[in-house]
Structures are given as structure tokens and as C-alpha cells.
Design a protein around this motif. Structure first.
Motif, PDB file in Angstrom:
ATOM      1  N   PRO A   1      25.013  20.788  47.907  1.00 49.16           N
ATOM      2  CA  PRO A   1      26.460  20.671  48.128  1.00 49.16           C
ATOM      3  C   PRO A   1      27.121  22.049  48.120  1.00 49.16           C
ATOM      4  O   PRO A   1      26.783  22.895  47.292  1.00 49.16           O
ATOM      5  CB  PRO A   1      26.942  19.814  46.962  1.00 49.16           C
ATOM      6  CG  PRO A   1      25.879  19.897  45.935  1.00 49.16           C
ATOM      7  CD  PRO A   1      24.601  20.217  46.637  1.00 49.16           C
ATOM      8  N   VAL A   2      28.027  22.230  49.031  1.00 46.00           N
ATOM      9  CA  VAL A   2      28.730  23.502  49.161  1.00 46.00           C
ATOM     10  C   VAL A   2      30.128  23.333  48.586  1.00 46.00           C
ATOM     11  O   VAL A   2      30.842  22.403  48.939  1.00 46.00           O
ATOM     12  CB  VAL A   2      28.821  23.935  50.643  1.00 46.00           C
ATOM     13  CG1 VAL A   2      29.617  25.207  50.784  1.00 46.00           C
ATOM     14  CG2 VAL A   2      27.440  24.098  51.233  1.00 46.00           C
ATOM     15  N   GLY A   3      30.516  24.249  47.684  1.00 41.98           N
ATOM     16  CA  GLY A   3      31.857  24.223  47.116  1.00 41.98           C
ATOM     17  C   GLY A   3      32.877  24.739  48.117  1.00 41.98           C
ATOM     18  O   GLY A   3      32.542  25.258  49.186  1.00 41.98           O
ATOM     19  N   ARG A   4      34.129  24.603  47.742  1.00 43.45           N
ATOM     20  CA  ARG A   4      35.230  25.001  48.625  1.00 43.45           C
ATOM     21  C   ARG A   4      35.130  26.472  49.051  1.00 43.45           C
ATOM     22  O   ARG A   4      35.231  26.798  50.233  1.00 43.45           O
ATOM     23  CB  ARG A   4      36.548  24.758  47.906  1.00 43.45           C
ATOM     24  CG  ARG A   4      37.728  25.270  48.661  1.00 43.45           C
ATOM     25  CD  ARG A   4      39.024  24.969  47.942  1.00 43.45           C
ATOM     26  NE  ARG A   4      40.091  25.693  48.604  1.00 43.45           N
ATOM     27  CZ  ARG A   4      41.046  26.326  47.959  1.00 43.45           C
ATOM     28  NH1 ARG A   4      41.094  26.303  46.663  1.00 43.45           N
ATOM     29  NH2 ARG A   4      41.966  26.976  48.627  1.00 43.45           N
ATOM     30  N   PHE A   5      34.910  27.351  48.091  1.00 39.73           N
ATOM     31  CA  PHE A   5      34.901  28.776  48.412  1.00 39.73           C
ATOM     32  C   PHE A   5      33.629  29.189  49.149  1.00 39.73           C
ATOM     33  O   PHE A   5      33.659  30.061  50.013  1.00 39.73           O
ATOM     34  CB  PHE A   5      35.112  29.614  47.153  1.00 39.73           C
ATOM     35  CG  PHE A   5      36.464  29.384  46.534  1.00 39.73           C
ATOM     36  CD1 PHE A   5      37.608  29.801  47.181  1.00 39.73           C
ATOM     37  CD2 PHE A   5      36.586  28.738  45.318  1.00 39.73           C
ATOM     38  CE1 PHE A   5      38.863  29.585  46.633  1.00 39.73           C
ATOM     39  CE2 PHE A   5      37.835  28.519  44.749  1.00 39.73           C
ATOM     40  CZ  PHE A   5      38.977  28.934  45.408  1.00 39.73           C
ATOM     41  N   GLY A   6      32.521  28.562  48.821  1.00 43.12           N
ATOM     42  CA  GLY A   6      31.282  28.810  49.553  1.00 43.12           C
ATOM     43  C   GLY A   6      31.418  28.388  51.007  1.00 43.12           C
ATOM     44  O   GLY A   6      30.939  29.068  51.919  1.00 43.12           O
ATOM     45  N   ASN A   7      32.091  27.273  51.217  1.00 42.45           N
ATOM     46  CA  ASN A   7      32.322  26.788  52.576  1.00 42.45           C
ATOM     47  C   ASN A   7      33.256  27.729  53.342  1.00 42.45           C
ATOM     48  O   ASN A   7      33.034  28.013  54.526  1.00 42.45           O
ATOM     49  CB  ASN A   7      32.890  25.372  52.542  1.00 42.45           C
ATOM     50  CG  ASN A   7      32.757  24.664  53.865  1.00 42.45           C
ATOM     51  OD1 ASN A   7      31.797  24.862  54.591  1.00 42.45           O
ATOM     52  ND2 ASN A   7      33.731  23.827  54.165  1.00 42.45           N
TER      53      ASN A   7
ATOM     54  N   LYS B   1      26.269  31.759  44.971  1.00 42.08           N
ATOM     55  CA  LYS B   1      26.774  32.962  44.305  1.00 42.08           C
ATOM     56  C   LYS B   1      28.262  33.173  44.608  1.00 42.08           C
ATOM     57  O   LYS B   1      29.046  33.503  43.714  1.00 42.08           O
ATOM     58  CB  LYS B   1      25.963  34.183  44.739  1.00 42.08           C
ATOM     59  CG  LYS B   1      26.309  35.439  43.999  1.00 42.08           C
ATOM     60  CD  LYS B   1      25.381  36.573  44.403  1.00 42.08           C
ATOM     61  CE  LYS B   1      25.763  37.840  43.672  1.00 42.08           C
ATOM     62  NZ  LYS B   1      24.903  38.963  44.013  1.00 42.08           N
ATOM     63  N   VAL B   2      28.657  32.976  45.863  1.00 43.91           N
ATOM     64  CA  VAL B   2      30.071  33.109  46.244  1.00 43.91           C
ATOM     65  C   VAL B   2      30.916  32.103  45.472  1.00 43.91           C
ATOM     66  O   VAL B   2      31.970  32.448  44.925  1.00 43.91           O
ATOM     67  CB  VAL B   2      30.260  32.943  47.772  1.00 43.91           C
ATOM     68  CG1 VAL B   2      31.738  32.794  48.128  1.00 43.91           C
ATOM     69  CG2 VAL B   2      29.645  34.111  48.525  1.00 43.91           C
TER      70      VAL B   2
ATOM     71  N   GLU C   1      31.034  33.244  41.700  1.00 48.39           N
ATOM     72  CA  GLU C   1      31.853  34.451  41.528  1.00 48.39           C
ATOM     73  C   GLU C   1      33.331  34.140  41.714  1.00 48.39           C
ATOM     74  O   GLU C   1      34.182  34.633  40.966  1.00 48.39           O
ATOM     75  CB  GLU C   1      31.446  35.529  42.539  1.00 48.39           C
ATOM     76  CG  GLU C   1      30.182  36.246  42.223  1.00 48.39           C
ATOM     77  CD  GLU C   1      29.843  37.290  43.281  1.00 48.39           C
ATOM     78  OE1 GLU C   1      30.764  37.765  43.995  1.00 48.39           O
ATOM     79  OE2 GLU C   1      28.663  37.640  43.403  1.00 48.39           O
ATOM     80  N   THR C   2      33.626  33.346  42.721  1.00 48.41           N
ATOM     81  CA  THR C   2      35.018  33.037  43.034  1.00 48.41           C
ATOM     82  C   THR C   2      35.661  32.223  41.920  1.00 48.41           C
ATOM     83  O   THR C   2      36.777  32.523  41.487  1.00 48.41           O
ATOM     84  CB  THR C   2      35.122  32.295  44.379  1.00 48.41           C
ATOM     85  OG1 THR C   2      34.463  33.075  45.379  1.00 48.41           O
ATOM     86  CG2 THR C   2      36.556  32.099  44.790  1.00 48.41           C
ATOM     87  N   GLU C   3      34.971  31.196  41.447  1.00 48.21           N
ATOM     88  CA  GLU C   3      35.530  30.369  40.375  1.00 48.21           C
ATOM     89  C   GLU C   3      35.719  31.185  39.100  1.00 48.21           C
ATOM     90  O   GLU C   3      36.751  31.062  38.427  1.00 48.21           O
ATOM     91  CB  GLU C   3      34.639  29.157  40.105  1.00 48.21           C
ATOM     92  CG  GLU C   3      34.714  28.089  41.181  1.00 48.21           C
ATOM     93  CD  GLU C   3      36.085  27.449  41.347  1.00 48.21           C
ATOM     94  OE1 GLU C   3      36.899  27.458  40.390  1.00 48.21           O
ATOM     95  OE2 GLU C   3      36.357  26.934  42.437  1.00 48.21           O
TER      96      GLU C   3
END
Length: 92
Positions: A2-8, A37-38, A41-43
Motif C-alpha cells: 500500500p502506498v501512503g498519500r505522500f508516497g503517491n 521512505k518518502v 520521512e514526510t510523516e
């Protein structure tokens, strides 16, 4: 995975602006690792920024729940704008 919002957001940024680099990461099998990782890091950065912004602009001293929610929403939106430019919109 699953890809999170910021990874997407990062994946779309790379697809639109740096498709060759994105293809390299896919070919190397590193794409999922970098997306994760993105997201992480973002969260993490977003949570730190929210605390910093709340220190600089504390919650209003009121019992008005709507006013407090609006303030928190503004703080969160500001933190998200910053992390998108600092973390998400970066070539990896």
C-alpha cells in the motif's frame, strides 16, 4: 504494497517530471523502498513541524471547538505544504 498519500504524491511527481529516473528505480527494484521512505520521512517531518508551528502560533485560548479545530487545520495545512516542497517534490 500500500502506498501512503505522500508516497503517491512523490511517485506522481517523478512520473510527470522524471520518468527516466522512475524507470531506473523500478528496474533496480528500489521503488517500493523509496516510496516507503518518502512516506516515513514526510510523516515524521510533518509531526515535528506541527509541534513547531503550535509553539509559534499556540491554540487560541477559547472554549470554541470550531475555532480550535480551524486553527489546528490551518497548522496542519501549513505543515503539509512545507513537507511536500521539502520532502515529496525531491528527486531520489
Amino acid at each position: 504494497m500500500p502506498v501512503g498519500r505522500f508516497g503517491n504524491l512523490w511517485k506522481n511527481f517523478m512520473l510527470e517530471n522524471h520518468p527516466h529516473r522512475l524507470s531506473e528505480l523500478v528496474a533496480q527494484g528500489k521503488i517500493n523502498e523509496i516510496i516507503l521512505k518518502v512516506d516515513e520521512e514526510t510523516e515524521s517531518r510533518k509531526e515535528r513541524l506541527i509541534q513547531e508551528l503550535l509553539t509559534a502560533q499556540p491554540m487560541p485560548d477559547t472554549e470554541d471547538t470550531m475555532e480550535r479545530a480551524a486553527h489546528m487545520g490551518m497548522i496542519t495545512d501549513t505543515a503539509e505544504e512545507i513537507v511536500i516542497s521539502e520532502v515529496v517534490l525531491q528527486i531520489r
